[in-house]
Design an enzyme around this catalytic site. Structure first.
Site, PDB file in Angstrom:
ATOM      1  N   GLU A 152      -2.399  28.237 -83.338  1.00 10.94           N
ATOM      2  CA  GLU A 152      -3.730  28.250 -83.925  1.00 10.94           C
ATOM      3  C   GLU A 152      -4.645  29.248 -83.213  1.00 10.94           C
ATOM      4  O   GLU A 152      -4.343  29.701 -82.097  1.00 10.94           O
ATOM      5  CB  GLU A 152      -4.328  26.843 -83.858  1.00 10.94           C
ATOM      6  CG  GLU A 152      -3.569  25.797 -84.671  1.00 10.94           C
ATOM      7  CD  GLU A 152      -3.823  25.897 -86.173  1.00 10.94           C
ATOM      8  OE1 GLU A 152      -3.759  27.010 -86.727  1.00 10.94           O
ATOM      9  OE2 GLU A 152      -4.068  24.850 -86.794  1.00 10.94           O
TER      10      GLU A 152
ATOM     11  N   ASN B  96      -6.109  30.922 -91.517  1.00 14.96           N
ATOM     12  CA  ASN B  96      -6.939  31.206 -90.348  1.00 14.96           C
ATOM     13  C   ASN B  96      -6.284  32.213 -89.402  1.00 14.96           C
ATOM     14  O   ASN B  96      -6.753  32.416 -88.283  1.00 14.96           O
ATOM     15  CB  ASN B  96      -7.266  29.912 -89.593  1.00 14.96           C
ATOM     16  CG  ASN B  96      -6.019  29.195 -89.084  1.00 14.96           C
ATOM     17  OD1 ASN B  96      -4.896  29.644 -89.314  1.00 14.96           O
ATOM     18  ND2 ASN B  96      -6.212  28.081 -88.397  1.00 14.96           N
TER      19      ASN B  96
ATOM     20  N   HIS C 171      -3.143  32.010 -88.254  1.00 14.60           N
ATOM     21  CA  HIS C 171      -2.133  31.482 -87.335  1.00 14.60           C
ATOM     22  C   HIS C 171      -0.731  31.986 -87.689  1.00 14.60           C
ATOM     23  O   HIS C 171      -0.442  32.344 -88.824  1.00 14.60           O
ATOM     24  CB  HIS C 171      -2.163  29.948 -87.280  1.00 14.60           C
ATOM     25  CG  HIS C 171      -1.623  29.233 -88.474  1.00 14.60           C
ATOM     26  ND1 HIS C 171      -2.261  28.167 -89.056  1.00 14.60           N
ATOM     27  CD2 HIS C 171      -0.481  29.389 -89.192  1.00 14.60           C
ATOM     28  CE1 HIS C 171      -1.547  27.705 -90.071  1.00 14.60           C
ATOM     29  NE2 HIS C 171      -0.458  28.442 -90.177  1.00 14.60           N
TER      30      HIS C 171
END
Length: 245
Positions: free
Chosen positions: A143, A136, A138
């Site tokens: 995050e 994603n 990160h």
């Protein structure tokens, strides 16, 4: 940001290890941040080889661990700390006095973050910060949505991070929160280093390096870091030239 392309994972691992070798030869008392995970494992193997050959001396070098799963003790075989000890620190007999990890099982995680921030500051800042990238986008356990100005902090994990993490665990383990160095640490490191290999990371690398700089893709901060070194193999870089976000 300087993009460096290599044929395969083995070449990336050697190049990253050689960067560390040059840094430690130039500044023996460097402060270096190391991550756990698949991406840096080959680099650690090469660094251990360099040290055993007498090409690098870590006797004055200080290290910090990038992140940890909240609630996990350092002796847990699933922990990031255990991974780093197994693959790097223990093979080279590096004393604990030269290593600073998060205590992710501490009652006061905010205090742990502040300890890490102060430790890095007192040693003059990070000379090298090595990271990988999540599916994603990160960096560490920063995050999507993490402010670029954040130092060490703890926060909830996205479901994809918790799911992918299972491949590192010897038994099913539920993780919901992470503690990590921040994106501000990456920005302030004298040499930020990203290591990425494999086709599965091609999409996110295209978004991170060709798309807009946004907290939705934490790794996109690398576009703004003049001293950043991005080590990719051809598979991870295959969509970089064609992707438009």
């Amino acid at each position: 940001m300087e993009l460096q392309l290599y044929k395969n994972y083995e070449e990336i691992s050697w190049a990253a290890a050689y960067l560390i070798l040059q840094q430690v030869q130039r500044k023996p008392d460097s402060l270096i941040c190391f991550p756990s995970g698949e991406s840096p494992t080959g680099m650690y193997k090469q660094l251990v080889k360099f040290a055993q050959e007498g090409r690098i001396d870590f006797s004055q070098t200080n290290f910090v661990g990038l992140d940890e799963w909240v609630g996990m003790d350092k002796t847990d075989e699933n922990s990031c700390t255990y991974f780093l000890n197994k693959h790097f620190f223990e093979p080279l007999n590096i004393p604990a006095s030269q290593i600073h990890f998060f205590n992710a099982a501490a009652d006061d995680l905010d205090a742990e973050c502040e300890k890490m921030n102060q430790h890095i500051s007192q040693l003059g800042g990070l000379d090298v910060m090595v990271v990988g990238i999540g599916m994603n986008g990160h960096i560490g356990l920063n995050e999507p949505g993490t402010d670029f100005n954040t130092y060490a902090h703890h926060s909830p994990l996205e479901p994809i991070t918790a799911t992918v993490a299972q491949k590192y665990f010897k038994q099913e383990t539920v993780v919901t929160e992470g503690i990590t160095l921040g994106l501000r640490h990456l920005a302030e490191a004298k040499t930020p280093v990203l290591i990425v290999s494999g086709t599965k990371k091609a999409d996110i690398m295209a978004k991170a390096l060709n798309g807009p700089v946004t907290t939705d893709i934490p790794a996109s901060i690398l576009q703004t870091l003049q001293n950043a070194q991005v080590f990719l193999d051809h598979e991870a870089a295959e969509k970089l030239l064609t992707h438009k976000s």
